[in-house]
Design an enzyme around this catalytic site. Structure first.
Site, PDB file in Angstrom:
ATOM      1  N   PHE A 213      -1.523   7.295  11.518  1.00 36.95           N
ATOM      2  CA  PHE A 213      -0.771   6.318  12.315  1.00 36.95           C
ATOM      3  C   PHE A 213       0.491   6.884  12.948  1.00 36.95           C
ATOM      4  O   PHE A 213       1.028   6.305  13.877  1.00 36.95           O
ATOM      5  CB  PHE A 213      -0.384   5.102  11.442  1.00 36.95           C
TER       6      PHE A 213
ATOM      7  N   LYS B 249     -11.895   8.532  15.644  1.00 37.38           N
ATOM      8  CA  LYS B 249     -11.548   7.310  14.907  1.00 37.38           C
ATOM      9  C   LYS B 249     -10.028   7.321  14.674  1.00 37.38           C
ATOM     10  O   LYS B 249      -9.515   7.955  13.779  1.00 37.38           O
ATOM     11  CB  LYS B 249     -12.279   7.221  13.551  1.00 37.38           C
TER      12      LYS B 249
ATOM     13  N   GLU C  59      -6.250   2.603  12.250  1.00 44.02           N
ATOM     14  CA  GLU C  59      -6.418   1.174  12.530  1.00 44.02           C
ATOM     15  C   GLU C  59      -5.067   0.455  12.575  1.00 44.02           C
ATOM     16  O   GLU C  59      -4.989  -0.702  12.958  1.00 44.02           O
ATOM     17  CB  GLU C  59      -7.342   0.524  11.483  1.00 44.02           C
ATOM     18  N   ARG C  60      -3.984   1.172  12.197  1.00 44.93           N
ATOM     19  CA  ARG C  60      -2.683   0.496  12.226  1.00 44.93           C
ATOM     20  C   ARG C  60      -2.079   0.488  13.633  1.00 44.93           C
ATOM     21  O   ARG C  60      -1.284  -0.378  13.960  1.00 44.93           O
ATOM     22  CB  ARG C  60      -1.736   1.173  11.230  1.00 44.93           C
TER      23      ARG C  60
ATOM     24  N   SER D 233      -3.053  11.602   5.005  1.00 44.81           N
ATOM     25  CA  SER D 233      -2.414  11.862   3.703  1.00 44.81           C
ATOM     26  C   SER D 233      -3.274  12.804   2.865  1.00 44.81           C
ATOM     27  O   SER D 233      -4.494  12.911   3.070  1.00 44.81           O
ATOM     28  CB  SER D 233      -2.207  10.543   2.966  1.00 44.81           C
TER      29      SER D 233
ATOM     30  N   CYS E   6       4.943  14.320   9.469  1.00 46.92           N
ATOM     31  CA  CYS E   6       4.502  15.270   8.444  1.00 46.92           C
ATOM     32  C   CYS E   6       5.394  16.497   8.431  1.00 46.92           C
ATOM     33  O   CYS E   6       5.345  17.291   7.507  1.00 46.92           O
ATOM     34  CB  CYS E   6       3.066  15.680   8.674  1.00 46.92           C
TER      35      CYS E   6
ATOM     36  N   GLU F 168       5.571  12.510  -1.371  1.00 46.16           N
ATOM     37  CA  GLU F 168       5.913  12.328   0.040  1.00 46.16           C
ATOM     38  C   GLU F 168       6.253  10.846   0.216  1.00 46.16           C
ATOM     39  O   GLU F 168       5.392   9.982   0.025  1.00 46.16           O
ATOM     40  CB  GLU F 168       4.710  12.694   0.913  1.00 46.16           C
TER      41      GLU F 168
HETATM   42  P1  NAD Z   1      -4.015   8.001   5.803  1.00 48.86           P
HETATM   43  O1  NAD Z   1      -4.541   9.134   5.004  1.00 48.86           O
HETATM   44  O2  NAD Z   1      -3.770   6.706   5.138  1.00 48.86           O
HETATM   45  O3  NAD Z   1      -5.009   7.670   7.021  1.00 48.86           O
HETATM   46  C1  NAD Z   1      -5.473   8.697   7.875  1.00 48.86           C
HETATM   47  C2  NAD Z   1      -6.854   8.291   8.401  1.00 48.86           C
HETATM   48  O4  NAD Z   1      -7.753   8.171   7.294  1.00 48.86           O
HETATM   49  C3  NAD Z   1      -6.860   6.955   9.116  1.00 48.86           C
HETATM   50  O5  NAD Z   1      -7.663   7.059  10.271  1.00 48.86           O
HETATM   51  C4  NAD Z   1      -7.457   5.989   8.097  1.00 48.86           C
HETATM   52  O6  NAD Z   1      -8.205   4.964   8.687  1.00 48.86           O
HETATM   53  C5  NAD Z   1      -8.357   6.886   7.273  1.00 48.86           C
HETATM   54  N1  NAD Z   1      -8.453   6.451   5.872  1.00 48.86           N
HETATM   55  C6  NAD Z   1      -7.499   5.797   5.156  1.00 48.86           C
HETATM   56  N2  NAD Z   1      -7.939   5.565   3.904  1.00 48.86           N
HETATM   57  C7  NAD Z   1      -9.190   6.072   3.822  1.00 48.86           C
HETATM   58  C8  NAD Z   1     -10.150   6.153   2.784  1.00 48.86           C
HETATM   59  N3  NAD Z   1      -9.927   5.658   1.570  1.00 48.86           N
HETATM   60  N4  NAD Z   1     -11.342   6.759   3.039  1.00 48.86           N
HETATM   61  C9  NAD Z   1     -11.592   7.280   4.251  1.00 48.86           C
HETATM   62  N5  NAD Z   1     -10.699   7.237   5.282  1.00 48.86           N
HETATM   63  C10 NAD Z   1      -9.508   6.652   5.076  1.00 48.86           C
HETATM   64  O7  NAD Z   1      -2.683   8.553   6.533  1.00 48.86           O
HETATM   65  P2  NAD Z   1      -1.648   7.706   7.385  1.00 48.86           P
HETATM   66  O8  NAD Z   1      -0.850   6.854   6.464  1.00 48.86           O
HETATM   67  O9  NAD Z   1      -2.291   7.102   8.556  1.00 48.86           O
HETATM   68  O10 NAD Z   1      -0.722   8.880   7.951  1.00 48.86           O
HETATM   69  C11 NAD Z   1       0.361   9.406   7.257  1.00 48.86           C
HETATM   70  C12 NAD Z   1      -0.016  10.661   6.509  1.00 48.86           C
HETATM   71  O11 NAD Z   1      -0.541  11.635   7.415  1.00 48.86           O
HETATM   72  C13 NAD Z   1       1.158  11.330   5.840  1.00 48.86           C
HETATM   73  O12 NAD Z   1       0.765  11.788   4.575  1.00 48.86           O
HETATM   74  C14 NAD Z   1       1.475  12.498   6.755  1.00 48.86           C
HETATM   75  O13 NAD Z   1       2.137  13.580   6.131  1.00 48.86           O
HETATM   76  C15 NAD Z   1       0.117  12.875   7.197  1.00 48.86           C
HETATM   77  N6  NAD Z   1       0.149  13.643   8.436  1.00 48.86           N
HETATM   78  C16 NAD Z   1      -0.116  14.962   8.351  1.00 48.86           C
HETATM   79  C17 NAD Z   1      -0.051  15.725   9.489  1.00 48.86           C
HETATM   80  C18 NAD Z   1      -0.337  17.190   9.424  1.00 48.86           C
HETATM   81  O14 NAD Z   1      -0.498  17.778  10.464  1.00 48.86           O
HETATM   82  N7  NAD Z   1      -0.416  17.804   8.258  1.00 48.86           N
HETATM   83  C19 NAD Z   1       0.282  15.151  10.722  1.00 48.86           C
HETATM   84  C20 NAD Z   1       0.531  13.771  10.760  1.00 48.86           C
HETATM   85  C21 NAD Z   1       0.463  13.028   9.608  1.00 48.86           C
END
Ligand code: NAD
Length: 514
Positions: free
Chosen positions: A164, A188, A191-192, A241, A296, A398
């Site tokens: 997101f 994909k 969704e937020r 994450s 991140c 984090e």
């Molecule tokens: P998230 O892991 O909750 O969601 C990421 C994606 O995974 C979304 O599209 C979501 O729909 C999907 N998802 C969520 N739960 C799932 C599940 N149980 N099973 C399968 N898919 C699922 O992450 P977020 O809260 O959207 O984003 C923030 C996180 O992303 C932070 O931890 C941040 O550090 C990380 N991030 C990392 C980078 C990088 O380059 N390393 C860049 C941006 C963000």
């Protein structure tokens, strides 16, 4: 323009609700039955809803991408690059609309959205150089009449699953290069805040991308699992994450897919006693509190070398934090907007409570922020903790909010040992005037992206982005040269054209240059 078409009014109820749909085979489409709310983080109100794709909807998107693959693969690389160049021009022309969508759903201030979108555009620009990057390797005369070359072929249908916090930029890390390399794609988004990615994808269609080459499905775990288990998907790029990154990597790899999964972070900034303190404070303010700490690469830990350094740093930060303006992302000259959702706000507040309970000193308490005009928005003021210890939860996890922790150490060696012991390894930086310390730090620290007097060392589009340790699962990072390798596979061809009349006997030994 796409914004009016992709947000379809529900109409029948006469209410102002809108539904964010999928984009399959070049058309907006329904499918899935379930929906999720999308909030305006500045007011806390539900702004619209997003469709959540079911397995059949994902299948339809993958079928579209699969059918579009042969013709797209056969399109000359220069022609593919031209479509992307046209898309880049459209994206530049419509930056303001994209930024408005990012701010409306993610919450970040407009200037920050502009930075995000600009970085995304730079990724598209790099993808237009793909013909040069795909040229391959050639060796003449590796044996009698024998030449060898390696070429980089597309994989087929690739998928991208994005977080997101950068709803416009992170998708642009993925699909432009995947397409430039001859693949087709199913994205994909989070969704937020799904609207920016969908708008941008529609711009690509307008630029001449054939239907089915790029598809967007909105959804949650159900859609992700459908992508991970569809045998037609060859490769998956994930950013999010760490627990989900690890899951996606394990599941996708077990299904025989190529997977890169970028995860979370805890980025430390080392502040040496000889640092330019005023400059360091200014740099840390942006790195810790920009995008409300939801980056991140955000700096969430300042490691002060020596108590005098810590005292000067905290004095400087307190003064700057008192001047910060927090408010809606669209507001005039706001420095920081709201968090993305109430759940995220509650989670961050909970960490602050834990930090206090575990004995850290809360020097600046952002929980006291009052915004009467935005009482229900997901706002939190910037927070500063001093005397944070490595065993505290606020140090280990984090937090992903506007919370900066100061850890005091007595030497550069102690600072580096602390950083190396942390499970995340995304980014880090050092503030110093001493070249020897900086050089040693950069060479030895166990982190993927390092800044020297640069607080957010996010690589430019023609380098690659990737952390170490639990911040990246897989071998290749995002965008830049790594993306060309990730979205292609090498085929090596060895060819022999014997000279006329040449005769050779049968050889049973392994061919070599003995
Ligand atoms: P998230 O892991 O909750 O969601 C990421 C994606 O995974 C979304 O599209 C979501 O729909 C999907 N998802 C969520 N739960 C799932 C599940 N149980 N099973 C399968 N898919 C699922 O992450 P977020 O809260 O959207 O984003 C923030 C996180 O992303 C932070 O931890 C941040 O550090 C990380 N991030 C990392 C980078 C990088 O380059 N390393 C860049 C941006 C963000």
């Amino acid at each position: 323009m796409p914004s009016t078409t992709l947000l379809k009014s529900k109409g029948a109820s006469g209410a102002a609700e809108q539904t964010v749909q999928h984009l399959i085979r070049g058309r907006r489409s329904g499918g899935g039955g379930r929906t999720a709310p999308v909030y305006d983080p500045a007011t806390g109100a539900i702004a619209r809803e997003v469709l959540l794709a079911d397995k059949d909807t994902v299948k339809a998107a993958v079928s579209a991408a699969q059918e579009a693959f042969p013709a797209w693969r056969a399109t000359a690389p220069l022609k593919r690059a031209r479509v992307l160049a046209g898309f880049q021009r459209l994206l530049e022309a419509h930056q303001d609309e994209v930024c408005a969508l990012v701010t409306a759903e993610q919450g970040k201030v407009l200037a920050d959205s502009r930075g995000e979108v600009q970085r995304g555009i730079e990724n598209v620009e790099f993808a237009t150089y793909a013909p040069q990057l795909l040229k391959g390797e050639h060796s003449c005369h590796v044996g009698p009449g024998i030449d060898t070359w390696s070429e980089f072929q597309p994989l087929g249908v690739c998928a991208g699953i994005t977080p997101f916090n950068f709803p416009a930029m992170v998708p642009l890390w993925m699909w432009p290069m995947a397409l430039a390399c001859g693949n087709t794609f199913v994205l994909k988004p989070s969704e937020r805040d799904p609207s920016a990615a969908l708008y941008v994808a529609e711009l690509a269609l307008q630029a001449g991308l054939p239907p089915g080459v790029l598809n967007v499905v909105n959804g949650d775990k159900e859609a992700v699992d459908a992508l991970l288990t569809d045998p037609r998907i060859q490769a998956v790029s994930f950013v999010g994450s760490t627990p989900i990154a690890q899951y996606v990597y394990a599941r996708g790899s077990a299904e025989g897919k190529r997977v890169q999964a970028l995860g979370g972070a805890k980025n430390h900034a080392v502040v040496m006693p000889d640092a330019d303190m005023a400059g360091t404070v200014r740099a840390l303010m942006g790195a810790a509190f920009g995008t409300c700490g939801e980056r991140c690469m955000a700096i969430s830990v300042a490691v002060a070398v020596g108590d005098e350094t810590a005292a000067a740093l905290i004095d400087g930060l307190k003064a700057e934090m008192a001047r910060m303006k927090v408010g809606p992302g669209t507001g005039d000259r706001c420095d920081m907007g709201p968090l993305v959702t109430r759940a995220q706000l509650d989670k961050v507040r909970d960490y602050i409570d834990q930090g206090v309970a575990q004995g850290a000193s809360l020097v600046v308490d952002g929980r006291k922020l009052e915004l009467p005009a935005n009482r229900d928005g997901f706002f939190l003021g910037p927070c500063l903790f001093d005397h944070v210890k490595p065993d505290m939860q606020i140090y280990q996890d984090e937090i992903f909010g506007p919370v900066l922790c100061v850890v005091r150490v007595s030497s550069l060696g102690d600072a580096m040992a602390l950083i190396d012991a942390h499970p995340y390894g995304n980014g880090t930086c050092i503030f110093t005037r001493d070249g020897e310390s900086a050089r040693y730090f950069a060479a030895e620290i166990q982190i993927g992206m390092v800044g020297i007097n640069v607080p957010l060392p996010v690589p430019v589009a023609y380098h690659s982005f990737g952390g170490w340790k639990r911040s990246l699962f897989g071998d290749l990072g995002a965008y830049g040269p790594d993306a060309v390798r990730f979205y292609t596979r090498r085929k090596t061809i060895t060819e022999r054209w014997p000279a006329a009349g040449a005769r050779e006997g049968t050889a049973f030994s392994f061919p070599s240059h003995q």
